[in-house]
Design an enzyme around this catalytic site. Structure first.
Site, PDB file in Angstrom:
ATOM      1  N   HIS A  14     -48.052  19.613   5.061  1.00  0.00           N
ATOM      2  CA  HIS A  14     -48.886  18.560   4.468  1.00  0.00           C
ATOM      3  C   HIS A  14     -49.385  17.561   5.503  1.00  0.00           C
ATOM      4  O   HIS A  14     -48.921  17.530   6.639  1.00  0.00           O
ATOM      5  CB  HIS A  14     -48.144  17.827   3.344  1.00  0.00           C
ATOM      6  CG  HIS A  14     -47.013  16.940   3.809  1.00  0.00           C
ATOM      7  ND1 HIS A  14     -45.686  17.297   3.662  1.00  0.00           N
ATOM      8  CD2 HIS A  14     -46.987  15.707   4.388  1.00  0.00           C
ATOM      9  CE1 HIS A  14     -44.912  16.332   4.140  1.00  0.00           C
ATOM     10  NE2 HIS A  14     -45.690  15.354   4.585  1.00  0.00           N
ATOM     11  N   ARG A  18     -51.851   6.969   3.585  1.00  0.00           N
ATOM     12  CA  ARG A  18     -51.478   5.847   2.727  1.00  0.00           C
ATOM     13  C   ARG A  18     -52.647   5.497   1.809  1.00  0.00           C
ATOM     14  O   ARG A  18     -53.808   5.583   2.224  1.00  0.00           O
ATOM     15  CB  ARG A  18     -51.101   4.631   3.578  1.00  0.00           C
ATOM     16  CG  ARG A  18     -49.884   4.861   4.446  1.00  0.00           C
ATOM     17  CD  ARG A  18     -49.648   3.691   5.390  1.00  0.00           C
ATOM     18  NE  ARG A  18     -48.457   3.878   6.200  1.00  0.00           N
ATOM     19  CZ  ARG A  18     -48.419   4.495   7.370  1.00  0.00           C
ATOM     20  NH1 ARG A  18     -49.543   5.004   7.876  1.00  0.00           N
ATOM     21  NH2 ARG A  18     -47.290   4.623   8.046  1.00  0.00           N
ATOM     22  N   GLU A  74     -50.090  14.450   1.021  1.00  0.00           N
ATOM     23  CA  GLU A  74     -49.090  13.497   0.558  1.00  0.00           C
ATOM     24  C   GLU A  74     -49.717  12.108   0.553  1.00  0.00           C
ATOM     25  O   GLU A  74     -50.193  11.634   1.583  1.00  0.00           O
ATOM     26  CB  GLU A  74     -47.859  13.499   1.472  1.00  0.00           C
ATOM     27  CG  GLU A  74     -46.826  12.434   1.105  1.00  0.00           C
ATOM     28  CD  GLU A  74     -45.730  12.281   2.159  1.00  0.00           C
ATOM     29  OE1 GLU A  74     -44.924  11.338   2.014  1.00  0.00           O
ATOM     30  OE2 GLU A  74     -45.695  13.071   3.127  1.00  0.00           O
ATOM     31  N   ASN A  78     -47.346   2.039  -1.072  1.00  0.00           N
ATOM     32  CA  ASN A  78     -46.423   0.916  -0.936  1.00  0.00           C
ATOM     33  C   ASN A  78     -46.670  -0.045  -2.092  1.00  0.00           C
ATOM     34  O   ASN A  78     -47.799  -0.495  -2.308  1.00  0.00           O
ATOM     35  CB  ASN A  78     -46.637   0.224   0.410  1.00  0.00           C
ATOM     36  CG  ASN A  78     -46.257   1.115   1.576  1.00  0.00           C
ATOM     37  OD1 ASN A  78     -45.104   1.490   1.723  1.00  0.00           O
ATOM     38  ND2 ASN A  78     -47.233   1.484   2.394  1.00  0.00           N
ATOM     39  N   ARG A  98     -59.817   4.403  15.896  1.00  0.00           N
ATOM     40  CA  ARG A  98     -60.075   5.806  15.633  1.00  0.00           C
ATOM     41  C   ARG A  98     -58.892   6.671  16.060  1.00  0.00           C
ATOM     42  O   ARG A  98     -58.200   6.370  17.032  1.00  0.00           O
ATOM     43  CB  ARG A  98     -61.332   6.285  16.361  1.00  0.00           C
ATOM     44  CG  ARG A  98     -62.611   5.670  15.848  1.00  0.00           C
ATOM     45  CD  ARG A  98     -63.824   6.515  16.198  1.00  0.00           C
ATOM     46  NE  ARG A  98     -63.829   6.926  17.595  1.00  0.00           N
ATOM     47  CZ  ARG A  98     -64.525   7.962  18.070  1.00  0.00           C
ATOM     48  NH1 ARG A  98     -65.255   8.686  17.246  1.00  0.00           N
ATOM     49  NH2 ARG A  98     -64.491   8.265  19.346  1.00  0.00           N
ATOM     50  N   HIS A 102     -60.391  13.330   9.415  1.00  0.00           N
ATOM     51  CA  HIS A 102     -60.672  13.707   8.031  1.00  0.00           C
ATOM     52  C   HIS A 102     -59.762  14.841   7.571  1.00  0.00           C
ATOM     53  O   HIS A 102     -59.112  15.494   8.382  1.00  0.00           O
ATOM     54  CB  HIS A 102     -62.131  14.151   7.868  1.00  0.00           C
ATOM     55  CG  HIS A 102     -62.521  15.339   8.705  1.00  0.00           C
ATOM     56  ND1 HIS A 102     -63.231  15.215   9.877  1.00  0.00           N
ATOM     57  CD2 HIS A 102     -62.302  16.678   8.553  1.00  0.00           C
ATOM     58  CE1 HIS A 102     -63.437  16.406  10.401  1.00  0.00           C
ATOM     59  NE2 HIS A 102     -62.872  17.321   9.620  1.00  0.00           N
ATOM     60  N   HIS A 173     -58.381  22.121   6.279  1.00  0.00           N
ATOM     61  CA  HIS A 173     -57.822  21.609   7.527  1.00  0.00           C
ATOM     62  C   HIS A 173     -57.722  20.092   7.539  1.00  0.00           C
ATOM     63  O   HIS A 173     -58.294  19.402   6.693  1.00  0.00           O
ATOM     64  CB  HIS A 173     -58.634  22.097   8.744  1.00  0.00           C
ATOM     65  CG  HIS A 173     -60.006  21.499   8.865  1.00  0.00           C
ATOM     66  ND1 HIS A 173     -61.160  22.182   8.578  1.00  0.00           N
ATOM     67  CD2 HIS A 173     -60.432  20.268   9.293  1.00  0.00           C
ATOM     68  CE1 HIS A 173     -62.208  21.421   8.803  1.00  0.00           C
ATOM     69  NE2 HIS A 173     -61.794  20.249   9.238  1.00  0.00           N
ATOM     70  N   GLU A 232     -57.333  20.875  12.959  1.00  0.00           N
ATOM     71  CA  GLU A 232     -58.494  20.808  13.843  1.00  0.00           C
ATOM     72  C   GLU A 232     -58.286  19.690  14.849  1.00  0.00           C
ATOM     73  O   GLU A 232     -58.068  18.534  14.476  1.00  0.00           O
ATOM     74  CB  GLU A 232     -59.773  20.537  13.041  1.00  0.00           C
ATOM     75  CG  GLU A 232     -61.009  20.370  13.913  1.00  0.00           C
ATOM     76  CD  GLU A 232     -62.250  19.909  13.149  1.00  0.00           C
ATOM     77  OE1 GLU A 232     -63.280  19.653  13.804  1.00  0.00           O
ATOM     78  OE2 GLU A 232     -62.179  19.790  11.904  1.00  0.00           O
ATOM     79  N   HIS A 259     -48.896  10.937   9.075  1.00  0.00           N
ATOM     80  CA  HIS A 259     -48.346  12.046   9.852  1.00  0.00           C
ATOM     81  C   HIS A 259     -48.835  13.380   9.308  1.00  0.00           C
ATOM     82  O   HIS A 259     -49.403  13.452   8.214  1.00  0.00           O
ATOM     83  CB  HIS A 259     -46.809  12.022   9.824  1.00  0.00           C
ATOM     84  CG  HIS A 259     -46.212  12.171   8.446  1.00  0.00           C
ATOM     85  ND1 HIS A 259     -45.730  11.106   7.718  1.00  0.00           N
ATOM     86  CD2 HIS A 259     -46.031  13.259   7.633  1.00  0.00           C
ATOM     87  CE1 HIS A 259     -45.269  11.522   6.541  1.00  0.00           C
ATOM     88  NE2 HIS A 259     -45.443  12.830   6.473  1.00  0.00           N
TER      89      HIS A 259
END
Length: 318
Positions: A14, A18, A74, A78, A98, A102, A173, A232, A259
């Site tokens: 995954h 956020r 995922e 919060n 940056r 995406h 991806h 990617e 992550h």
């Protein structure tokens, strides 16, 4: 369970982002055909996790346990951000923050898929008709994250595909920008065991794209657009020569992307292997309260979560 680990069993499970308002974000990704597979609540730490992925009979890993899949998203919420007027997500595409670029959904009929999104009132960063590249679009999720839309060649070439069926979509991806392509390629291939599937060189625009994945069976048909769970890497020429240059990992303020996650056949053995390869750790298994997850750092400092694939243990992770 064997005490060894083999990278052929690893999966790009995954990508975590956020979100400000989970209701709006879940609604968007479900509109793209994903299903809520699991919700984990951590009230003492004041956050919840929402795992979404493609789960129809036509999905590549439909019906598998959560950690025995690829191409999941995922969402991390919060508590309280949905009521905070000043809270804003970093989507990874605005200077000087940056890094993450995406996620990408591959679809059966790109014109119909984009029209369906537009009809539902969702915004676009780039419509099919914008610019020179008329074969890709970028939709915006409720937090402004970019979601690339591409066509699956095996389906678009099929006769009679005039409408769009979300059950055929794939989470194709996740794109991250990297400073030094060779260092990143070495890490993802030699440490994490991925295979370089395709390279796109654009010398005129001074960037290269590298598509990596775990298995030759991650999708039907030819080409990377028919697969799920790929990574990617985007490399802009010359960044590796600038000692002061760095990308934003999404975990320093302002936060956004968190992550990527790889599930493994034997968590302890995999972490011992990473240790032997002298990886940089964000969190070892023995650190903190959660003894069932670890985080290694890639060459740009992006977090890579390592979790157990439950198929190999028969036990729930959470």
């Amino acid at each position: 369970m064997a005490s060894t680990t083999e990278t052929k069993n690893y999966k790009f499970n995954h990508s975590m982002i956020r979100v400000k308002d989970p209701k709006e974000s879940v609604k968007f990704y479900e509109f793209l055909g994903m299903k809520m597979l699991k919700r984990l609540e951590f009230p003492e730490a004041k956050f919840d996790l929402y795992f979404l992925g493609y789960d129809s009979p036509k999905a590549v890993s439909g019906g598998n346990n959560l950690w025995d899949r690829e191409g999941l998203i995922e969402l991390t919420h919060n508590h309280g951000t949905e009521n905070d007027l000043n809270y804003k997500i970093n989507n990874g595409n605005v200077e000087p923050y940056r890094g993450f670029g995406h996620t990408c959904i591959s679809v059966d009929n790109i014109q119909a898929a984009c029209q369906r999104l537009e009809d539902a009132g969702y915004r676009f960063q780039k419509k099919l008709s914008d610019g020179r590249m008329r074969h890709i679009a970028f939709a915006l999720d409720p937090d402004g994250y970019w979601v690339e839309i591409v066509g699956q060649k095996s389906l678009e070439l099929a006769e009679g595909v005039k409408e769009t069926d979300v059950e055929t979509y794939r989470m194709n991806h996740t794109m991250i920008r990297v400073k030094d392509a060779q260092k990143s390629l070495k890490f993802y291939q030699e440490v994490l065991g991925m295979t370089l599937l395709r390279t796109h060189e654009n010398e005129k625009a001074a960037f290269n794209l590298y598509f990596l994945g775990y298995s030759e069976s991650t999708g039907a048909g030819e080409g990377t657009a028919d697969r799920e769970g790929l990574l990617e890497l985007t490399w802009n020429y010359g960044t590796e020569k600038d000692e002061a240059f760095s990308y934003h990992d999404g975990n320093k303020g302002p936060q956004g992307f968190g992550h990527i996650c790889v599930s493994v056949d034997n968590l302890e053995a995999a972490c011992a292997r990473f240790e032997s390869l002298n990886v940089n750790w964000k969190k070892r298994l023995t650190d903190g309260r959660m003894k069932n997850v670890a985080f290694v750092l890639d060459p740009d400092g992006y977090w890579v979560e390592i979790v157990q694939n439950e198929r190999f243990t028969g036990k729930d992770n959470f």
